[in-house]
Design a protein around this motif. Structure first.
Motif, PDB file in Angstrom:
ATOM      1  N   LYS A  58       0.799  -1.226   0.000  1.00 21.70           N
ATOM      2  CA  LYS A  58       0.000   0.000   0.000  1.00 21.70           C
ATOM      3  C   LYS A  58       0.833   1.277   0.000  1.00 21.70           C
TER       4      LYS A  58
ATOM      5  N   GLU B  76      -8.466  -5.498   1.982  1.00 17.76           N
ATOM      6  CA  GLU B  76      -8.525  -5.066   0.587  1.00 17.76           C
ATOM      7  C   GLU B  76      -7.735  -3.772   0.447  1.00 17.76           C
ATOM      8  N   GLY B  77      -6.853  -3.712  -0.546  1.00 16.37           N
ATOM      9  CA  GLY B  77      -6.054  -2.524  -0.775  1.00 16.37           C
ATOM     10  C   GLY B  77      -4.703  -2.523  -0.068  1.00 16.37           C
TER      11      GLY B  77
ATOM     12  N   TYR C 123      -2.554  -4.589  -0.723  1.00 21.65           N
ATOM     13  CA  TYR C 123      -1.734  -4.842  -1.906  1.00 21.65           C
ATOM     14  C   TYR C 123      -2.499  -4.381  -3.138  1.00 21.65           C
ATOM     15  N   GLN C 124      -1.750  -3.981  -4.154  1.00 21.96           N
ATOM     16  CA  GLN C 124      -2.335  -3.619  -5.447  1.00 21.96           C
ATOM     17  C   GLN C 124      -1.597  -4.395  -6.526  1.00 21.96           C
TER      18      GLN C 124
ATOM     19  N   ASP D  37      -2.984   0.524 -14.959  1.00 24.18           N
ATOM     20  CA  ASP D  37      -3.380   1.102 -13.674  1.00 24.18           C
ATOM     21  C   ASP D  37      -3.391  -0.004 -12.628  1.00 24.18           C
ATOM     22  N   LYS D  38      -3.089   0.341 -11.393  1.00 20.74           N
ATOM     23  CA  LYS D  38      -3.116  -0.625 -10.302  1.00 20.74           C
ATOM     24  C   LYS D  38      -4.549  -0.779  -9.802  1.00 20.74           C
ATOM     25  N   VAL D  39      -4.881  -1.999  -9.401  1.00 20.29           N
ATOM     26  CA  VAL D  39      -6.170  -2.271  -8.774  1.00 20.29           C
ATOM     27  C   VAL D  39      -5.922  -2.990  -7.452  1.00 20.29           C
ATOM     28  N   ASP D  40      -6.845  -2.807  -6.509  1.00 30.01           N
ATOM     29  CA  ASP D  40      -6.711  -3.415  -5.192  1.00 30.01           C
ATOM     30  C   ASP D  40      -6.843  -4.929  -5.262  1.00 30.01           C
TER      31      ASP D  40
END
Length: 92
Positions: free
Chosen positions: A14, A42-43, A45-46, A57-60
């Motif tokens: 994060k 959640e979130g 790590y991305q 783009d990064k996502v959760d």
């Protein structure tokens, strides 16, 4: 579905630090080194796709809990037989 043969997955913590990278062409990457029972929100790590130069783009990453340790069954039928300097202990 996009052609991923020349891409790999990258996981960031994060704070934005790169932590894990998958292999080119594979659609999985492992998060490792966490203690058994660790709950990851959640979130924390991305994840993103990378071609080695550019990244999506990064996502959760969804929340998960690391599997708990599996302990062996408890010893049963324990016996102790005296020896000259202690005992011989057996169990099933």
């Amino acid at each position: 579905m996009a052609d991923r043969t020349n891409q790999h997955l990258v996981i960031y913590d994060k704070s934005g630090t790169k932590k894990f990278e998958g292999k080119v062409g594979e659609t999985t990457v492992a998060i490792t080194g966490l203690e058994a029972g660790t709950a990851v929100a959640e979130g924390d790590y991305q994840i993103a796709w990378s071609d080695g130069t550019n990244e999506s783009d990064k996502v959760d990453v969804p929340a998960f809990t690391v599997n708990a340790e599996t302990k062996p069954e408890v010893a049963t039928n324990v016996t102790a037989s005296p020896t000259d300097d202690g005992a011989k202990v057996t169990a099933e």
